[in-house]
Design a protein around this motif. Structure first.
Motif, PDB file in Angstrom:
ATOM      1  N   ASN A  83       0.829  -1.204   0.000  1.00 58.44           N
ATOM      2  CA  ASN A  83       0.000   0.000   0.000  1.00 58.44           C
ATOM      3  C   ASN A  83       0.865   1.256   0.000  1.00 58.44           C
ATOM      4  N   ILE A  84       1.909   1.217  -0.820  1.00 57.23           N
ATOM      5  CA  ILE A  84       2.821   2.354  -0.911  1.00 57.23           C
ATOM      6  C   ILE A  84       2.086   3.505  -1.601  1.00 57.23           C
ATOM      7  N   ASN A  85       2.005   4.609  -0.904  1.00 60.86           N
ATOM      8  CA  ASN A  85       1.336   5.794  -1.421  1.00 60.86           C
ATOM      9  C   ASN A  85       2.380   6.903  -1.525  1.00 60.86           C
ATOM     10  N   HIS A  86       2.851   7.149  -2.747  1.00 61.93           N
ATOM     11  CA  HIS A  86       3.922   8.123  -2.951  1.00 61.93           C
ATOM     12  C   HIS A  86       3.455   9.546  -2.676  1.00 61.93           C
ATOM     13  N   GLU A  87       2.198   9.809  -2.942  1.00 59.31           N
ATOM     14  CA  GLU A  87       1.668  11.150  -2.705  1.00 59.31           C
ATOM     15  C   GLU A  87       1.702  11.495  -1.214  1.00 59.31           C
ATOM     16  N   LEU A  88       1.330  10.521  -0.380  1.00 58.53           N
ATOM     17  CA  LEU A  88       1.344  10.730   1.070  1.00 58.53           C
ATOM     18  C   LEU A  88       2.683  10.367   1.705  1.00 58.53           C
ATOM     19  N   GLY A  89       3.524   9.628   0.964  1.00 56.75           N
ATOM     20  CA  GLY A  89       4.807   9.180   1.518  1.00 56.75           C
ATOM     21  C   GLY A  89       4.621   8.139   2.600  1.00 56.75           C
ATOM     22  N   ALA A  90       3.647   7.244   2.406  1.00 53.77           N
ATOM     23  CA  ALA A  90       3.300   6.274   3.439  1.00 53.77           C
ATOM     24  C   ALA A  90       3.191   4.861   2.873  1.00 53.77           C
ATOM     25  N   ALA A  91       3.368   3.871   3.751  1.00 55.07           N
ATOM     26  CA  ALA A  91       3.237   2.466   3.367  1.00 55.07           C
ATOM     27  C   ALA A  91       2.949   1.637   4.615  1.00 55.07           C
ATOM     28  N   GLY A 118      12.502   1.933   2.161  1.00 54.60           N
ATOM     29  CA  GLY A 118      11.308   2.757   1.997  1.00 54.60           C
ATOM     30  C   GLY A 118      11.594   4.240   2.157  1.00 54.60           C
ATOM     31  N   LEU A 119      12.389   4.578   3.159  1.00 58.21           N
ATOM     32  CA  LEU A 119      12.694   5.982   3.419  1.00 58.21           C
ATOM     33  C   LEU A 119      13.612   6.578   2.356  1.00 58.21           C
ATOM     34  N   LYS A 120      14.687   5.865   2.042  1.00 58.52           N
ATOM     35  CA  LYS A 120      15.705   6.422   1.137  1.00 58.52           C
ATOM     36  C   LYS A 120      15.380   6.258  -0.339  1.00 58.52           C
ATOM     37  N   GLU A 121      14.897   5.094  -0.719  1.00 58.37           N
ATOM     38  CA  GLU A 121      14.689   4.817  -2.137  1.00 58.37           C
ATOM     39  C   GLU A 121      13.286   5.162  -2.625  1.00 58.37           C
ATOM     40  N   LEU A 122      12.302   5.004  -1.747  1.00 59.30           N
ATOM     41  CA  LEU A 122      10.916   5.259  -2.147  1.00 59.30           C
ATOM     42  C   LEU A 122      10.408   6.614  -1.665  1.00 59.30           C
ATOM     43  N   GLY A 123      11.200   7.304  -0.856  1.00 64.54           N
ATOM     44  CA  GLY A 123      10.808   8.630  -0.383  1.00 64.54           C
ATOM     45  C   GLY A 123       9.687   8.627   0.636  1.00 64.54           C
ATOM     46  N   LEU A 124       9.529   7.521   1.352  1.00 59.40           N
ATOM     47  CA  LEU A 124       8.479   7.447   2.361  1.00 59.40           C
ATOM     48  C   LEU A 124       8.883   8.226   3.604  1.00 59.40           C
TER      49      LEU A 124
END
Length: 169
Positions: A83-91, A118-124
């Motif tokens: 449930n990775i949500n790039h707009e919200l930066g959440a998973a 998640g934090l570094k590569e996906l921008g969460l």
């Protein structure tokens, strides 16, 4: 997930044919079923393969096998960042380990590795886990990894804040 993510003691890798027995053991292990809601009915290997292989776009879900660096062919469990949500930066994150792999630091290393990715590569900036009240082992694990219980949502544990180290391999 095509690349392998390396922690201190584990790697997170794609599922392979040799993971069949481990996946089925996870489905059928009574201790796991009791604390994770389990599966509503007996599941099959084909269903598990289909679930793993038909994962959504890799930018929306990371489904990985946890293996030790010493024996990367033998799976110890699964870790899913979903449930990775790039707009919200959440998973969301969840983990299941075989009984034989618990209490040896593999879970902590796997969660920390996935959080760093998640934090570094996906921008969460927010990763949460739904943990049943009766699942005290997972609560301890996620607390060690920097997650905290959300008071108003009793089964929700969250991680937000500083990025963690990440090794790719």
């Amino acid at each position: 997930m095509r690349q392998r993510l390396a922690g201190d003691h584990v790697i997170l890798r794609a599922m392979e044919e040799q993971d069949r027995d481990m996946l089925m053991a996870l489905i059928r292990e009574p201790d796991i079923i009791k604390v994770t809601k389990g599966y509503p009915s007996p599941d099959t290997y084909d269903h598990q393969i289909n679930w793993f292989c038909t994962a959504p776009d890799p930018t929306e879900s990371l489904r990985s096998i946890i293996a030790s660096k010493e024996n990367p062919e033998a799976g110890l469990g699964i870790l899913v960042l979903s449930n990775i949500n790039h707009e919200l930066g959440a998973a969301e994150i969840f983990i299941k380990l075989l009984q034989s792999a618990r209490g040896r630091g593999y879970g902590e290393d796997a969660v920390n590795t996935a959080v760093a990715y998640g934090l570094k590569e996906l921008g969460l900036n927010l990763i949460c886990s739904h943990i049943l009240e009766s699942n005290t082992a997972s609560q301890r694990l996620f607390k060690k990894c920097g997650f905290r219980r959300q008071k108003d949502l009793r089964n929700m544990w969250i991680y937000c804040g500083q990025s963690k180290r990440l090794k790719t391999g």
